[in-house]
Design an enzyme around this catalytic site. Structure first.
Site, PDB file in Angstrom:
ATOM      1  N   ASP A  32       0.854  -1.184   0.000  1.00 46.32           N
ATOM      2  CA  ASP A  32       0.000   0.000   0.000  1.00 46.32           C
ATOM      3  C   ASP A  32       0.897   1.243   0.000  1.00 46.32           C
ATOM      4  O   ASP A  32       1.871   1.329   0.758  1.00 46.32           O
ATOM      5  CB  ASP A  32      -0.900  -0.011   1.231  1.00 46.32           C
ATOM      6  CG  ASP A  32      -2.050   0.974   1.107  1.00 46.32           C
ATOM      7  OD1 ASP A  32      -3.205   0.548   1.085  1.00 46.32           O
ATOM      8  OD2 ASP A  32      -1.779   2.201   1.040  1.00 46.32           O
ATOM      9  N   VAL A  98     -10.682   2.986  -3.754  1.00 50.31           N
ATOM     10  CA  VAL A  98     -10.214   2.497  -5.063  1.00 50.31           C
ATOM     11  C   VAL A  98     -11.183   1.406  -5.503  1.00 50.31           C
ATOM     12  O   VAL A  98     -11.350   0.398  -4.803  1.00 50.31           O
ATOM     13  CB  VAL A  98      -8.767   1.966  -4.996  1.00 50.31           C
ATOM     14  CG1 VAL A  98      -8.361   1.366  -6.340  1.00 50.31           C
ATOM     15  CG2 VAL A  98      -7.790   3.075  -4.607  1.00 50.31           C
ATOM     16  N   HIS A 102     -10.213  -5.239  -3.410  1.00 47.57           N
ATOM     17  CA  HIS A 102      -8.899  -5.583  -2.846  1.00 47.57           C
ATOM     18  C   HIS A 102      -9.034  -5.873  -1.364  1.00 47.57           C
ATOM     19  O   HIS A 102      -9.932  -5.361  -0.695  1.00 47.57           O
ATOM     20  CB  HIS A 102      -7.899  -4.445  -3.068  1.00 47.57           C
ATOM     21  CG  HIS A 102      -8.388  -3.118  -2.575  1.00 47.57           C
ATOM     22  ND1 HIS A 102      -9.256  -2.330  -3.316  1.00 47.57           N
ATOM     23  CD2 HIS A 102      -8.170  -2.451  -1.424  1.00 47.57           C
ATOM     24  CE1 HIS A 102      -9.541  -1.238  -2.631  1.00 47.57           C
ATOM     25  NE2 HIS A 102      -8.893  -1.291  -1.470  1.00 47.57           N
ATOM     26  N   HIS A 104      -7.005  -5.722   2.224  1.00 43.54           N
ATOM     27  CA  HIS A 104      -5.855  -5.188   2.967  1.00 43.54           C
ATOM     28  C   HIS A 104      -5.336  -6.262   3.924  1.00 43.54           C
ATOM     29  O   HIS A 104      -6.132  -6.893   4.627  1.00 43.54           O
ATOM     30  CB  HIS A 104      -6.266  -3.989   3.834  1.00 43.54           C
ATOM     31  CG  HIS A 104      -6.759  -2.799   3.081  1.00 43.54           C
ATOM     32  ND1 HIS A 104      -6.007  -1.666   2.908  1.00 43.54           N
ATOM     33  CD2 HIS A 104      -7.941  -2.547   2.470  1.00 43.54           C
ATOM     34  CE1 HIS A 104      -6.711  -0.758   2.229  1.00 43.54           C
ATOM     35  NE2 HIS A 104      -7.889  -1.278   1.958  1.00 43.54           N
TER      36      HIS A 104
HETATM   37  P1  AMP Z   1      -9.679   1.380   0.135  1.00 47.73           P
HETATM   38  O1  AMP Z   1      -9.892   2.660   0.880  1.00 47.73           O
HETATM   39  O2  AMP Z   1     -10.057   0.152   0.931  1.00 47.73           O
HETATM   40  O3  AMP Z   1     -10.327   1.407  -1.237  1.00 47.73           O
HETATM   41  O4  AMP Z   1      -8.119   1.234  -0.045  1.00 47.73           O
HETATM   42  C1  AMP Z   1      -7.411   1.758  -1.112  1.00 47.73           C
HETATM   43  C2  AMP Z   1      -5.960   1.690  -0.719  1.00 47.73           C
HETATM   44  O5  AMP Z   1      -5.189   1.822  -1.878  1.00 47.73           O
HETATM   45  C3  AMP Z   1      -5.537   2.800   0.248  1.00 47.73           C
HETATM   46  O6  AMP Z   1      -5.016   2.217   1.440  1.00 47.73           O
HETATM   47  C4  AMP Z   1      -4.477   3.562  -0.539  1.00 47.73           C
HETATM   48  O7  AMP Z   1      -3.412   3.963   0.274  1.00 47.73           O
HETATM   49  C5  AMP Z   1      -4.028   2.533  -1.555  1.00 47.73           C
HETATM   50  N1  AMP Z   1      -3.534   3.066  -2.808  1.00 47.73           N
HETATM   51  C6  AMP Z   1      -4.105   4.011  -3.597  1.00 47.73           C
HETATM   52  N2  AMP Z   1      -3.362   4.194  -4.712  1.00 47.73           N
HETATM   53  C7  AMP Z   1      -2.319   3.355  -4.628  1.00 47.73           C
HETATM   54  C8  AMP Z   1      -1.194   3.071  -5.460  1.00 47.73           C
HETATM   55  N3  AMP Z   1      -0.993   3.713  -6.622  1.00 47.73           N
HETATM   56  N4  AMP Z   1      -0.305   2.132  -5.058  1.00 47.73           N
HETATM   57  C9  AMP Z   1      -0.487   1.484  -3.901  1.00 47.73           C
HETATM   58  N5  AMP Z   1      -1.522   1.707  -3.059  1.00 47.73           N
HETATM   59  C10 AMP Z   1      -2.420   2.630  -3.415  1.00 47.73           C
END
Ligand code: AMP
Ligand code: ZN
Length: 144
Positions: A32, A98, A102, A104
């Protein structure tokens, strides 16, 4: 299946930068970019689906299988990891930002700054009849 404009699809297809931990035909795991704790990893199905319901069972299974392995690897690694939270935000109201599903994998340790809690106060236990009614509502939808 990929989605143009999806940052996770771009990472999976090596069009965007990421620190990849694992990749096979079904799933990709990478760090992340804004980790809650050091070692915070995302497990992402290679198939694009905005939400969990749209993900097929094969990719869903592969996602949890890899998360399980990563949790073990984190505990065995040099990173501090005394416990693990798995978290999946499905929908904006659940905190999803996003829109490529996914999971975490978040290493936890005593005194860390992470605040994942289902309740701030212990909730009151509902009556059994209410729990039975909720179970029945979900069962009806499962059986439909
Ligand atoms: P969520 O809020 O569950 O949709 O988590 C999205 C996660 O993606 C967040 O923890 C962000 O920090 C992570 N994130 C967003 N863009 C990127 C990226 N380009 N590379 C790695 N992690 C990312
Ligand atoms: Zn995508």
């Amino acid at each position: 299946m990929t989605d143009s404009g999806c940052i996770f699809c771009e990472i999976i297809s090596d069009k965007a930068e990421a620190s990849i931990v694992f990749q096979d035909d079904f799933v990709t795991a990478f760090m992340d970019a804004f980790p809650v704790n050091p070692g915070h990893t995302l497990v992402v199905p290679n198939q694009h689906s905005p939400d969990l319901a749209g993900l097929d069972e094969l990719h869903a299974g592969k996602m949890i299988q890899l998360a399980r392995k990563l949790a073990g690897a984190l505990r065995a690694s040099s990173l501090r990891c005394e416990g693990v939270n798995l978290l999946l935000a499905d929908g904006p109201v659940a905190g999803q930002t996003v829109f490529h599903v996914h999971l975490h994998v978040i290493p936890r340790f005593i005194g860390d700054p992470c605040g994942i809690r289902l309740h701030t106060e212990p909730p009151a236990a509902p009556a059994r009849e209410q729990l039975d009614a909720h179970a029945a509502a979900i069962k009806r939808a499962l059986d439909a």
